[in-house]
Design a protein around this motif. Structure first.
Motif, PDB file in Angstrom:
ATOM      1  N   GLN A 158       0.761  -1.243  -0.098  1.00 31.72           N
ATOM      2  CA  GLN A 158       0.038  -0.047  -0.001  1.00 31.72           C
ATOM      3  C   GLN A 158       0.708   1.462  -0.168  1.00 31.72           C
ATOM      4  N   SER A 159       1.965   1.187   0.717  1.00 35.80           N
ATOM      5  CA  SER A 159       3.026   2.406   0.547  1.00 35.80           C
ATOM      6  C   SER A 159       3.789   2.485  -0.672  1.00 35.80           C
ATOM      7  N   GLY A 160       3.944   1.398  -1.567  1.00 36.20           N
ATOM      8  CA  GLY A 160       4.561   1.426  -2.629  1.00 36.20           C
ATOM      9  C   GLY A 160       4.067   2.143  -3.710  1.00 36.20           C
ATOM     10  N   THR A 195      11.960   8.894   8.141  1.00 35.73           N
ATOM     11  CA  THR A 195      11.026   8.378   7.482  1.00 35.73           C
ATOM     12  C   THR A 195      10.946   6.576   7.413  1.00 35.73           C
ATOM     13  N   PRO A 196       9.985   6.158   7.975  1.00 35.72           N
ATOM     14  CA  PRO A 196      10.006   4.864   8.176  1.00 35.72           C
ATOM     15  C   PRO A 196       9.785   4.105   6.662  1.00 35.72           C
ATOM     16  N   THR A 214      14.841   2.695  -2.184  1.00 31.19           N
ATOM     17  CA  THR A 214      14.083   3.036  -1.119  1.00 31.19           C
ATOM     18  C   THR A 214      13.597   4.520  -0.990  1.00 31.19           C
ATOM     19  N   GLY A 215      12.492   4.848  -0.311  1.00 28.32           N
ATOM     20  CA  GLY A 215      11.761   6.118  -0.264  1.00 28.32           C
ATOM     21  C   GLY A 215      11.903   6.547   0.933  1.00 28.32           C
ATOM     22  N   GLY A 216      12.722   6.165   2.082  1.00 24.01           N
ATOM     23  CA  GLY A 216      12.677   6.473   3.390  1.00 24.01           C
ATOM     24  C   GLY A 216      14.200   6.447   3.955  1.00 24.01           C
TER      25      GLY A 216
END
Length: 726
Positions: A342-344, A550-551, A569-571
């Motif tokens: 859901q976060s991707g 950012t988790p 990664t985005g965090g």
């Protein structure tokens, strides 16, 4: 004439001649002539009626035959037309509407599958003959003999449905494998978003069982029989059928459950896969292995009845049923996988048409430790029948999430995930960010504030805000460390009002608590809301020395078969929020919470632990968030409907769950000290000058220096002095 009338000589001669001829004629021919002799018509009314009904019968028969011929010709033409529209068999083998997503843990092992898994194309000739025979024996034993539709099967299904009190077309369908394949192909219709609002509506339309649909399905099935060979039809079926666990097709299911190719299955394994076709989600061995084995035993009996295996082989494999292959039963991390999906990016996770591989931060050892700890506490310390829920997150100091549990059903998939979807009041777990602001402004953990009955004059004629402690007792002058250690409310509000509410909100937002913060004095007591994931990430910022976090769970995303990543990664760690010295001193203060204060149940043997308890208004939420030198963990407990907890605060069960989780996580790991900084004890201060009773107590530095007090606070002090307000 006379001879015939009176029986003269000529008549007798003729009779004699006929008799001799009759002797020479075989008896069979005489019998045949007698049968062919025309029946004499009845005379009168009876003959008239008989003749009329005979004429009606012959007319109806001729009409029926003519209509049947016309219908047969029409059906034949219809079948041939549909057959002309069918594509080549190769284009029908992979019928997924979307691609698959394979999630790998930090060790590179598969821990979860999402989307439509497809292991590759197989054919009826290339799969194990045991699987092929099991499918035919279970789904359509006359598959190789019928023309796509089995009248006998349809009649039997109608009889069973009627006998069980259902409609003729409700329940058992009597469908052949060819008809089931036609249904899997949606009778040649391809999903079009302009026609169907959602893919679910498209699937529902494909699965309807109206009379018209059944007729179309039968025509399509007969057209397939004309276009394709029996084995080609079976190949389409074996590649498209859903077999549970997200697996579409025999190869994906074989790899998913047994870790081997579909060509290598033995009779027990083939029977288990064939048994899934009836109810793939319910009978999947990963959901209920015993139920799946019981179904496979029935399939083995059918195989023996139809001569595919011997009675001895049937008993052998029934006594030694198929079991899950290595790795199949270790699939887990359902909540974590749902969060990553859901976060991707949706076009690579939820809506992907490609086969995608995602490398994640999940640590399988820590995930198992988290799940085991939650199970143990709830089985031993939560009363039976309680509907209280829980969420747990464990992450590294840079925000890399190592485990996640979003409810009491610790390894569920597709359920409400309280770890990142539940937005709840934080309670006293918010207080560290009040003290982080003060420390950033130069306050010392040893500075003091008076814990007393005290009110804030609210503007606009609002009722004064008078915070109270949980125990309803006051402790006089205490240090900032003691105030945090005991989770005192009055000192927290005083500090927040002293340093400036706007600065507290800014620090909290920069640490990751970005939701609407309540710009009232109750801000200091956690009146605002956050998710457990956000709170844990904010505490990770304290551990890493004061930088925002950012988790994240996604480390790398690539297409299956490619070596180059499409995205990373985005965090991770972001900008600095407070100075490192302020973060280290805050860590020292939070260690006192666990060593001597409200968080003692979270202590770990041999490890330094820092943390904070939290209980929201009316005990609707209970928190414990804390960290060691290696990991940060957050625990939330509460009811989904906001019912107050009974006898539970952050210092109770949440702290105990935190302890159980982190004890397992750190088992066998060499202890490391926390990155903390103890304050330097100041020289004894001079005797303070008397303070007018009317002035509210603000933070008093023990170090002897001066502190800048916001203008708003000075104005409040003057108002209190002049107005005599206590």
């Amino acid at each position: 004439m006379a001879d015939r009338r009176y029986g003269g000589q000529s008549s007798r001669t003729s009779a004699k001649s006929k008799a001799e001829t009759a002797k020479k004629t075989p008896a069979r021919k005489a019998s045949a002539k007698r049968r062919r002799a025309p029946r004499q018509r009845r005379g009168g009314i009876a003959g008239l009626i008989t003749g009329f009904f005979g004429w009606i019968f012959r007319l109806v028969f001729k009409i029926t035959v003519s209509v049947a011929v016309l219908v047969a010709l029409a059906i034949g033409a219809w079948v041939l037309y549909v057959e002309s529209t069918l594509p080549e068999v190769e284009t029908l083998l992979d019928g997924r509407a979307r691609g698959s997503v394979t999630l790998l843990d930090r060790d590179g092992a598969v821990f979860a599958l999402r989307g439509d898994q497809f292991g590759g194309v197989v054919t009826a000739e290339s799969v194990s003959p045991h699987l092929r025979n099991a499918v035919v024996a279970t789904e359509d034993k006359r598959f190789y003999r019928h023309f796509g539709v089995s009248p006998r099967g349809v009649a039997s299904a109608v009889r069973i449905n009627l006998s069980e009190g259902r409609g003729a077309l409700q329940g058992h369908g009597g469908s052949t494998i060819t008809q089931q394949t036609a249904k899997l192909l949606c009778l040649g219709k391809v999903y079009d978003p302009k026609v169907w609002k959602t893919e679910a509506e498209y699937v529902a339309d494909c699965r309807q069982s109206s009379l018209e649909r059944k007729i179309n399905e039968a025509i399509f099935a007969m057209a397939m029989e004309v276009k394709y060979t029996k084995n080609e039809i079976l190949s389409i079926y074996l590649n498209r059928a859903y077999m549970g666990g997200g697996a579409y097709g025999a190869e994906a299911a074989s790899q998913r459950y047994f870790g081997k190719h579909a060509a290598q299955l033995n009779p027990a394994e083939g029977a288990m896969l064939a048994g899934l076709l009836t109810a793939p989600s319910t009978l999947a061995p990963t959901s209920n292995l015993e139920r799946s084995q019981a179904r496979a035993a029935t399939v083995l009996r059918l195989m023996a009845d139809q001569g595919y295996i011997t009675e001895a082989e049937m008993r052998q494999y029934q006594n030694n049923p198929a079991t899950l292959g290595s790795g199949a039963d270790t699939m887990g991390g359902g909540y974590f996988a749902d969060w990553v999906m859901q976060s991707g990016p949706e076009f690579f996770t939820q809506d992907t048409t490609e086969d995608v591989v995602i490398s994640t931060t999940l640590d399988p050892r820590i995930q198992r430790a988290t799940e085991d700890a939650v199970r143990q506490v709830f089985s031993e310390k939560v009363k039976e029948g309680s509907k209280a829920q829980v969420a747990v997150v464990v992450m590294s100091a840079d925000g890399a999430v190592r485990s996640m549990v979003g409810g009491r059903d610790v390894d569920a998939t597709g359920l409400f995930n309280r770890a990142f979807q539940a937005v709840r009041q934080t309670g006293s777990a918010f207080k560290p960010f009040v003290y982080a602001t003060a420390l950033e402004l130069g306050y010392s953990p040893l500075d003091t504030v008076v814990d007393e009955r005290w009110c804030v004059d609210m503007p606009g004629g609002q009722k004064d805000y008078c915070p109270d402690n949980y125990s309803h007792n006051f402790h006089g002058r205490v240090t900032l460390t003691e105030a945090l250690q005991r989770s005192l409310n009055v000192p927290a509000v005083k500090v927040s009002e002293s340093v400036g509410r706007d600065l507290v909100m800014r620090v909290a937002r920069d640490f990751g608590l970005y939701r609407d913060l309540t710009d009232t004095p109750s801000l200091a007591l956690g009146a605002s809301e956050a998710t457990l994931l956000e709170m844990t990430g904010a505490y990770a910022g304290i551990l890493n020395g004061g930088s925002s976090v950012t988790p994240y769970g996604l480390e790398e995303l690539r297409l299956k078969g490619d070596t180059e990543a499409l995205m990373g990664t985005g965090g991770g760690i972001g900008e600095r929020v407070v100075q490192e010295s302020a973060a280290r001193q805050l860590t020292w203060m939070m260690q006192k919470v666990v060593d001597e204060g409200t968080g003692t149940r979270a202590r770990l043997d041999g490890w330094q632990v820092a943390g904070k308890t939290g209980t929201s208004q009316e005990a609707r939420d209970a928190w414990f968030v804390g960290f060691t030198a290696d990991y940060v963990a957050g625990v939330w407990m509460g009811y989904d409907d906001n019912t107050p907890l009974s006898g539970v605060t952050g210092s109770g069960l949440p702290a105990e769950i935190w302890h159980e989780v982190m004890a397992r996580v750190h088992d066998g790991v060499t202890p490391k000290p926390l990155p903390l900084q103890a304050p330097v004890a100041p020289a004894p201060p001079p005797e303070p000058e008397p303070v007018p009773q009317q002035a509210p107590e603000v933070v008093v530095p023990r170090g002897g220096g001066t502190r800048e007090v916001p203008k708003s606070v000075l104005e409040q002090v003057l108002r209190d002095i002049l107005g005599g307000n206590r």
